[in-house]
Write an enzyme that holds these catalytic residues in place. Sequence first.
Site, PDB file in Angstrom:
ATOM      1  N   ARG A   1       3.799 -79.330 -23.507  1.00 56.98           N
ATOM      2  CA  ARG A   1       5.356 -79.935 -21.983  1.00 56.98           C
ATOM      3  C   ARG A   1       6.309 -79.861 -22.681  1.00 56.98           C
ATOM      4  O   ARG A   1       7.414 -79.254 -22.212  1.00 56.98           O
ATOM      5  CB  ARG A   1       4.491 -80.780 -20.880  1.00 56.98           C
ATOM      6  CG  ARG A   1       3.833 -80.398 -19.637  1.00 56.98           C
ATOM      7  CD  ARG A   1       3.408 -80.783 -18.780  1.00 56.98           C
ATOM      8  NE  ARG A   1       3.111 -82.270 -19.955  1.00 56.98           N
ATOM      9  CZ  ARG A   1       2.941 -83.309 -18.830  1.00 56.98           C
ATOM     10  NH1 ARG A   1       2.949 -83.151 -18.217  1.00 56.98           N
ATOM     11  NH2 ARG A   1       2.470 -84.279 -19.455  1.00 56.98           N
TER      12      ARG A   1
ATOM     13  N   ASP B   1     -16.710 -89.900 -19.907  1.00 57.63           N
ATOM     14  CA  ASP B   1     -15.853 -89.933 -20.696  1.00 57.63           C
ATOM     15  C   ASP B   1     -17.067 -89.997 -21.957  1.00 57.63           C
ATOM     16  O   ASP B   1     -17.306 -88.965 -22.881  1.00 57.63           O
ATOM     17  CB  ASP B   1     -15.268 -91.542 -21.153  1.00 57.63           C
ATOM     18  CG  ASP B   1     -14.486 -91.070 -22.513  1.00 57.63           C
ATOM     19  OD1 ASP B   1     -13.954 -90.042 -22.918  1.00 57.63           O
ATOM     20  OD2 ASP B   1     -14.335 -92.231 -23.504  1.00 57.63           O
TER      21      ASP B   1
ATOM     22  N   ASP C   1       4.919 -73.922 -20.181  1.00 53.43           N
ATOM     23  CA  ASP C   1       4.038 -74.525 -18.383  1.00 53.43           C
ATOM     24  C   ASP C   1       3.018 -73.722 -18.631  1.00 53.43           C
ATOM     25  O   ASP C   1       2.218 -72.001 -18.612  1.00 53.43           O
ATOM     26  CB  ASP C   1       5.361 -73.693 -17.560  1.00 53.43           C
ATOM     27  CG  ASP C   1       4.183 -74.708 -15.779  1.00 53.43           C
ATOM     28  OD1 ASP C   1       3.460 -74.618 -16.158  1.00 53.43           O
ATOM     29  OD2 ASP C   1       4.698 -73.988 -15.326  1.00 53.43           O
ATOM     30  N   ILE C   2       1.801 -74.419 -18.651  1.00 52.01           N
ATOM     31  CA  ILE C   2       0.573 -73.874 -18.752  1.00 52.01           C
ATOM     32  C   ILE C   2      -0.126 -73.056 -17.351  1.00 52.01           C
ATOM     33  O   ILE C   2      -1.252 -72.280 -17.611  1.00 52.01           O
ATOM     34  CB  ILE C   2      -0.717 -75.129 -19.555  1.00 52.01           C
ATOM     35  CG1 ILE C   2      -1.988 -74.537 -19.063  1.00 52.01           C
ATOM     36  CG2 ILE C   2      -0.472 -75.960 -18.064  1.00 52.01           C
ATOM     37  CD1 ILE C   2      -2.345 -73.679 -20.755  1.00 52.01           C
TER      38      ILE C   2
ATOM     39  N   LYS D   1     -16.572-100.456 -24.015  1.00 52.94           N
ATOM     40  CA  LYS D   1     -14.898 -99.864 -24.930  1.00 52.94           C
ATOM     41  C   LYS D   1     -14.395-101.788 -25.036  1.00 52.94           C
ATOM     42  O   LYS D   1     -15.019-102.702 -23.724  1.00 52.94           O
ATOM     43  CB  LYS D   1     -13.330 -99.603 -24.094  1.00 52.94           C
ATOM     44  CG  LYS D   1     -13.963 -98.129 -23.921  1.00 52.94           C
ATOM     45  CD  LYS D   1     -12.570 -97.574 -24.102  1.00 52.94           C
ATOM     46  CE  LYS D   1     -12.468 -95.771 -23.708  1.00 52.94           C
ATOM     47  NZ  LYS D   1     -12.613 -95.702 -25.602  1.00 52.94           N
TER      48      LYS D   1
ATOM     49  N   GLU E   1     -18.053-100.383 -28.290  1.00 52.08           N
ATOM     50  CA  GLU E   1     -16.601-100.032 -29.447  1.00 52.08           C
ATOM     51  C   GLU E   1     -15.853-100.625 -28.944  1.00 52.08           C
ATOM     52  O   GLU E   1     -15.835-101.577 -27.405  1.00 52.08           O
ATOM     53  CB  GLU E   1     -15.585 -99.435 -29.114  1.00 52.08           C
ATOM     54  CG  GLU E   1     -16.240 -97.242 -28.733  1.00 52.08           C
ATOM     55  CD  GLU E   1     -15.169 -96.476 -28.225  1.00 52.08           C
ATOM     56  OE1 GLU E   1     -14.668 -95.386 -28.687  1.00 52.08           O
ATOM     57  OE2 GLU E   1     -15.096 -96.781 -27.192  1.00 52.08           O
TER      58      GLU E   1
ATOM     59  N   LYS F   1     -13.920 -82.174 -23.678  1.00 54.25           N
ATOM     60  CA  LYS F   1     -14.740 -82.768 -23.125  1.00 54.25           C
ATOM     61  C   LYS F   1     -14.439 -83.972 -22.011  1.00 54.25           C
ATOM     62  O   LYS F   1     -13.151 -83.652 -22.519  1.00 54.25           O
ATOM     63  CB  LYS F   1     -16.232 -83.622 -22.917  1.00 54.25           C
ATOM     64  CG  LYS F   1     -15.874 -84.328 -24.297  1.00 54.25           C
ATOM     65  CD  LYS F   1     -15.734 -85.878 -23.871  1.00 54.25           C
ATOM     66  CE  LYS F   1     -14.836 -86.059 -24.239  1.00 54.25           C
ATOM     67  NZ  LYS F   1     -15.077 -87.911 -24.223  1.00 54.25           N
TER      68      LYS F   1
ATOM     69  N   HIS G   1     -16.980 -83.444 -29.788  1.00 59.12           N
ATOM     70  CA  HIS G   1     -17.324 -83.291 -31.738  1.00 59.12           C
ATOM     71  C   HIS G   1     -18.684 -85.044 -32.253  1.00 59.12           C
ATOM     72  O   HIS G   1     -18.359 -84.277 -33.809  1.00 59.12           O
ATOM     73  CB  HIS G   1     -16.121 -83.958 -32.200  1.00 59.12           C
ATOM     74  CG  HIS G   1     -16.165 -85.829 -31.556  1.00 59.12           C
ATOM     75  ND1 HIS G   1     -15.423 -86.016 -30.784  1.00 59.12           N
ATOM     76  CD2 HIS G   1     -15.884 -87.119 -32.345  1.00 59.12           C
ATOM     77  CE1 HIS G   1     -15.592 -87.392 -30.118  1.00 59.12           C
ATOM     78  NE2 HIS G   1     -15.657 -87.952 -31.595  1.00 59.12           N
TER      79      HIS G   1
ATOM     80  N   HIS H   1     -21.245 -86.738 -24.778  1.00 60.08           N
ATOM     81  CA  HIS H   1     -21.880 -87.654 -26.344  1.00 60.08           C
ATOM     82  C   HIS H   1     -22.953 -88.156 -26.625  1.00 60.08           C
ATOM     83  O   HIS H   1     -24.279 -87.745 -27.419  1.00 60.08           O
ATOM     84  CB  HIS H   1     -20.727 -88.714 -26.922  1.00 60.08           C
ATOM     85  CG  HIS H   1     -19.820 -87.960 -27.012  1.00 60.08           C
ATOM     86  ND1 HIS H   1     -18.762 -86.842 -27.124  1.00 60.08           N
ATOM     87  CD2 HIS H   1     -18.245 -88.018 -26.653  1.00 60.08           C
ATOM     88  CE1 HIS H   1     -17.611 -86.444 -27.372  1.00 60.08           C
ATOM     89  NE2 HIS H   1     -17.182 -87.521 -26.771  1.00 60.08           N
TER      90      HIS H   1
HETATM   91  C1  BG6 Z   1     -13.993 -89.907 -27.375  1.00 58.19           C
HETATM   92  C2  BG6 Z   1     -13.675 -90.544 -26.265  1.00 58.19           C
HETATM   93  O1  BG6 Z   1     -14.220 -88.324 -26.882  1.00 58.19           O
HETATM   94  O2  BG6 Z   1     -15.370 -90.603 -28.634  1.00 58.19           O
HETATM   95  C3  BG6 Z   1     -13.479 -92.005 -26.368  1.00 58.19           C
HETATM   96  O3  BG6 Z   1     -12.890 -90.155 -24.977  1.00 58.19           O
HETATM   97  C4  BG6 Z   1     -14.484 -92.510 -27.958  1.00 58.19           C
HETATM   98  O4  BG6 Z   1     -12.791 -92.980 -25.386  1.00 58.19           O
HETATM   99  C5  BG6 Z   1     -14.335 -90.726 -28.862  1.00 58.19           C
HETATM  100  O5  BG6 Z   1     -13.792 -93.897 -28.485  1.00 58.19           O
HETATM  101  C6  BG6 Z   1     -15.146 -92.329 -29.824  1.00 58.19           C
HETATM  102  O6  BG6 Z   1     -15.353 -91.304 -31.183  1.00 58.19           O
HETATM  103  P1  BG6 Z   1     -14.168 -91.472 -32.376  1.00 58.19           P
HETATM  104  O7  BG6 Z   1     -14.901 -90.050 -33.066  1.00 58.19           O
HETATM  105  O8  BG6 Z   1     -13.224 -91.440 -31.708  1.00 58.19           O
HETATM  106  O9  BG6 Z   1     -15.472 -92.805 -33.124  1.00 58.19           O
END
Ligand code: BG6
Length: 461
Positions: A43, A221, A84-85, A326, A202, A134, A164, A226
């Site tokens: 953007r 999240d 602009d998506i 977190k 984390e 996600k 991921h 995950h």
């Molecule tokens: C993300 C989350 O997908 O994964 C984050 O949105 C999280 O909140 C993160 O911290 C953790 O994965 P990585 O690969 O960053 O350690």
Amino acid sequence: MIDRLVIFGATGDLSARYLLPALAALRTAGHLGDRFQLTCAGRQDWHNEQFQHWAAAQLDRHGGSWPTDLREAIVTSARYRRVDITDPAQVASVIAGDGPVAVYLALPPALFPAAVTTLHQAGLPPGSRIVLEKPFGEDLDSAEELNRLLADFVPEQAVFRVDHFLAMTTVQNVLGSRLANRVLEPIWNSAHIAEVEIVWDECLTLEGRAGYYDGVGALKDMVQNHLLQLLCLVAMEPPISLGERDLRDRKVDVLRSVRALTEKDVLRRTRRARYKAGRIGDRTVPAYADEEGVDPGHRTETFAEVELELDSWRWSGTIFRLRSGKALGNDRKEIAVRFRPVPHLPFGHSGQARPNVLRFGLDPEGLTLDLTGIGSRAQTLVPLTLTAQMGPPDLPAYGQVLLDVLNGNAALSIRGDEAEESWQVLTPVLSAWSEDLVPLQEYPAGSDGPTLQQQPAPRLA
Ligand code: BG6
């Protein structure tokens, strides 16, 4: 292999932290040929040079380990386009080119429906692929709607719903350990395993991501995607192959076997909390509610815990505890598989055998097994630990994600029905939490998380 990649949302956090470094890694490993074209769309009203300057700074910060010339090659090959998506004409001009294109929507999830609709109107070249981050939707209904929008214009094989975590070699090692060895699979069931903890705690705080995270929270999240994916890998039946159909069919079986949580279960078996001000190491951390961009009225949780059981022959009787938070005092990122105690100890009073725990370290990597053995005094039981280390991965997780997209290998992405089943599992939790039936606890940043205020479900052995 597709050799054109367009990233929408290319000036955002995901692109800076993960996608640009992943591209540098792919370039370094020789996966991107000379024909590879990268278009970065966002953007911001930037010129190409402004984007390249920004991208170089991000790569310095997040991709410092890749050779400078290869990082520069990624930056200088990138073409920036302001877009602009929601405007089909602008989107069409960004994706125009020879042959199929991989379109990466590195956008806040709330923009997915609009972006998918615009892409449909703009028209994708045949053979193109679309990548979505996600969380896929915000709940079951919106995920179903998004699946319908996608199915209207691209085949399922062309849709990559990214998680991921599945591309982390440490995560894939769960399958390697289970399925390439004789010793684990015969005891991989509720007769031997009392509890599995899937934990992603984390020290990391919000890190300026309020725009995405606030209103989303830890459950959507981390747990919905995950951690449920990790549960699938731990609990799935051995697939015939690791091809996309076999692997994803078996994962869906796991999700479908999760016992539906009643409202009473949600009260007893889930916890949510957010962090207050505190210290992590030598860092002073403000309360989540005071972080820049946060609306405290959203009551976003930064810690979520859910306890599940699976109704299946293999797993009935094992507890699966999924947790992520977190701003905690220590990183703890692992899958801990806790075995039941031995039926009889013939050692008299000379000590206690601790239950065996097999830990898959996700970050840092490692595999450990807690055992009990005989100490230097005969028949004295002592704790022993077996450890194994793996080498560093060839590619970072997002490097593997991008490579799979370009190569059209969908095995490690989430199929549409899988995304819906994951939401189904958590629908009772979302609904009870939205009605405030479960208190939003608080914990100081830098602590171990919220205290156990509620009555947890009975822990086995
Ligand atoms: C993300 C989350 O997908 O994964 C984050 O949105 C999280 O909140 C993160 O911290 C953790 O994965 P990585 O690969 O960053 O350690």
